[in-house]
Write a protein that holds these residues in place. Sequence first.
Motif, mmCIF file in Angstrom:
data_model
loop_
_atom_site.group_PDB
_atom_site.id
_atom_site.type_symbol
_atom_site.label_atom_id
_atom_site.label_comp_id
_atom_site.label_asym_id
_atom_site.label_seq_id
_atom_site.Cartn_x
_atom_site.Cartn_y
_atom_site.Cartn_z
ATOM 1 N N GLU A 323 58.596 33.030 -59.642
ATOM 2 C CA GLU A 323 58.231 31.683 -59.151
ATOM 3 C C GLU A 323 56.854 31.297 -59.665
ATOM 4 O O GLU A 323 56.653 30.204 -60.203
ATOM 5 N N LEU A 324 55.898 32.213 -59.507
ATOM 6 C CA LEU A 324 54.521 31.904 -59.923
ATOM 7 C C LEU A 324 54.427 31.774 -61.430
ATOM 8 O O LEU A 324 53.675 30.939 -61.948
ATOM 9 N N ALA A 325 55.202 32.580 -62.147
ATOM 10 C CA ALA A 325 55.167 32.539 -63.616
ATOM 11 C C ALA A 325 55.615 31.177 -64.116
ATOM 12 O O ALA A 325 55.074 30.649 -65.102
ATOM 13 N N ALA A 326 56.608 30.605 -63.426
ATOM 14 C CA ALA A 326 57.147 29.307 -63.855
ATOM 15 C C ALA A 326 56.089 28.205 -63.738
ATOM 16 O O ALA A 326 56.190 27.155 -64.373
ATOM 17 N N GLU A 327 55.052 28.454 -62.932
ATOM 18 C CA GLU A 327 54.004 27.426 -62.731
ATOM 19 C C GLU A 327 52.861 27.547 -63.742
ATOM 20 O O GLU A 327 51.956 26.728 -63.747
ATOM 21 N N LEU A 331 52.950 30.500 -70.312
ATOM 22 C CA LEU A 331 53.360 31.880 -70.011
ATOM 23 C C LEU A 331 54.846 32.014 -70.352
ATOM 24 O O LEU A 331 55.674 31.224 -69.890
ATOM 25 N N ARG A 332 55.162 32.995 -71.169
ATOM 26 C CA ARG A 332 56.560 33.213 -71.568
ATOM 27 C C ARG A 332 57.022 34.570 -71.063
ATOM 28 O O ARG A 332 56.448 35.603 -71.439
ATOM 29 N N ARG A 333 58.024 34.553 -70.197
ATOM 30 C CA ARG A 333 58.612 35.834 -69.759
ATOM 31 C C ARG A 333 59.399 36.406 -70.934
ATOM 32 O O ARG A 333 60.152 35.684 -71.601
ATOM 33 N N ILE A 334 59.249 37.691 -71.171
ATOM 34 C CA ILE A 334 59.984 38.342 -72.253
ATOM 35 C C ILE A 334 61.168 39.083 -71.643
ATOM 36 O O ILE A 334 60.989 39.979 -70.819
ATOM 37 N N GLY A 335 62.355 38.686 -72.074
ATOM 38 C CA GLY A 335 63.585 39.238 -71.517
ATOM 39 C C GLY A 335 63.940 38.504 -70.241
ATOM 40 O O GLY A 335 63.055 38.215 -69.415
ATOM 41 N N ARG A 336 65.202 38.150 -70.112
ATOM 42 C CA ARG A 336 65.677 37.480 -68.896
ATOM 43 C C ARG A 336 66.974 38.134 -68.446
ATOM 44 O O ARG A 336 68.020 37.482 -68.374
ATOM 45 N N PHE A 346 55.479 39.769 -70.156
ATOM 46 C CA PHE A 346 55.208 38.378 -70.534
ATOM 47 C C PHE A 346 54.186 38.287 -71.656
ATOM 48 O O PHE A 346 53.499 39.270 -71.986
ATOM 49 N N LEU A 347 54.102 37.074 -72.216
ATOM 50 C CA LEU A 347 53.077 36.742 -73.204
ATOM 51 C C LEU A 347 52.412 35.456 -72.750
ATOM 52 O O LEU A 347 53.062 34.598 -72.139
ATOM 53 N N LEU A 348 51.138 35.343 -73.055
ATOM 54 C CA LEU A 348 50.385 34.142 -72.712
ATOM 55 C C LEU A 348 50.015 33.476 -74.028
ATOM 56 O O LEU A 348 49.349 34.102 -74.868
ATOM 57 N N GLU A 349 50.468 32.255 -74.175
ATOM 58 C CA GLU A 349 50.285 31.534 -75.432
ATOM 59 C C GLU A 349 48.828 31.593 -75.921
ATOM 60 O O GLU A 349 47.899 31.410 -75.120
ATOM 61 N N GLY A 350 48.647 31.883 -77.189
ATOM 62 C CA GLY A 350 47.308 31.866 -77.776
ATOM 63 C C GLY A 350 46.475 33.090 -77.458
ATOM 64 O O GLY A 350 45.272 33.105 -77.735
ATOM 65 N N VAL A 387 52.525 41.940 -72.216
ATOM 66 C CA VAL A 387 51.756 42.407 -71.052
ATOM 67 C C VAL A 387 52.823 42.755 -70.013
ATOM 68 O O VAL A 387 53.752 41.970 -69.808
ATOM 69 N N ARG A 388 52.689 43.914 -69.396
ATOM 70 C CA ARG A 388 53.743 44.349 -68.461
ATOM 71 C C ARG A 388 53.153 44.689 -67.102
ATOM 72 O O ARG A 388 52.263 45.532 -67.003
ATOM 73 N N ALA A 389 53.663 44.027 -66.080
ATOM 74 C CA ALA A 389 53.325 44.399 -64.697
ATOM 75 C C ALA A 389 54.554 45.080 -64.118
ATOM 76 O O ALA A 389 55.660 44.553 -64.222
#
Length: 415
Positions: A323-327, A331-336, A346-350, A387-389
Amino acid sequence: MTVRPMHTVAAFDAERVRRDFPILAQQVNGHPLVYLDNAATTQKPECVIEAIANYYRRDNANVHRGVHTLSDRATHSFEQARHALAGFLGSPRPEQVIWTSGTTAAINLVAYSWGHSTLKPGDRVLVSWLEHHSNIVPWQLVAAATGAEVVPIPVTDDGEIDLEALAGLLDARVKMVAVNHVSNALGTVNPVAEIVRLAKSVDALVLLDGAQSVAHWPVDVTSLGCDFFVMSGHKLFGPTGTGVLWGREHLLEAMPPFLGGGEMIDRVGFPTTTFSGLPFKFEAGTPNIAGAIGLAAAVDYLGGIDRRAAAEHEAALLARTLELAAEVDGLRRIGRPAHAAGIFSFLLEGTHPSDVGMLLDQQGIAVRTGHHCAQPLMDRLGIPGTVRASYSIYNTQEDVTRLFEGIRKAKRLFA
Ligand code: C6P
């Protein structure tokens, strides 16, 4: 084997569980620690630390060797630990539990012992593009020595094993299908029942890498239907340098020893030597006695946790994360994957993943960055890393909030 809980957590309470892990109550870089690198290794509860310390304080001796009291105690605790792990994994017999130094060592054991004695030129071992290097490289080494071939099973853009493609690869040449239960890089939970069913249609064996599954929900090797199951103790609240290879008895019986030395022999002579039976045939040398005892304490600890509630708690942490990632713009989630364990890549643009990781660390938040020992998967997805949490039973919604405060701060700094 009955698991005697050290204490029972009535309703699942992450704050309560958290207090069992002394390392979590510290400040890192001036902030309360938020530990989100559980896929790399989990933290250890006090009872595990105590079990190891007490073993060294009171019982330390070598096992299966001495007639003296300390050796007897050490041997008893070591073999009790094997029973505990057998109970934990649902193994029909404790002899099917082979101690190893971890998942990597367990896969190497199977690849060398089973692989060298079984594989012939033209045979195939299927591994998926989702695999950790430790479920790829040992097979490549044995393939190079035997003339067998390692063939990757395609994965979808969402990071799931492509079951149709797997079905298309299966024929009489396939002798082994080696896949993970949960992907360490994306959190994908693989459909084991279906993979086993497909592999069995061509009489292939199935090795399941459970490094990332055992800490998240109860595993039963019998109902999973795999032929080999491997895991690491340090990802299950136990010490590093511990792990298990579980195998079907007739397969383990037929496999030649991997390492030679003390413990694994029946009688040594010139010119011939005979070997012990299971499990000792595969346990050459002095084992990690304290480690096995510590791992049994971890399993005992989990016996006092409502694991279903813990799994639901971790699912809620991931749901809030998404939910928070979508905001967060950029921010791009890797794998769905449709079915994911508590891992968020995830990856954070730039930004580069390691820069984000360092900025999070400055805020006391521990995550892992990079290729996660899954370079083929990163190549397949066309990214250098993520980046992995990764969550565990002691993480809280507050940790998720802190992660996203950290991500937003990193984003501002890089803007
Ligand atoms: N993954 C991670 O950060 P060892 O190192 O033998 O305990 O485990 C190897 C291994 C095998 N399979 C899977 C699915 C794994 O996740 C790991 C370890 C850690 O993702 C360290 S690279």
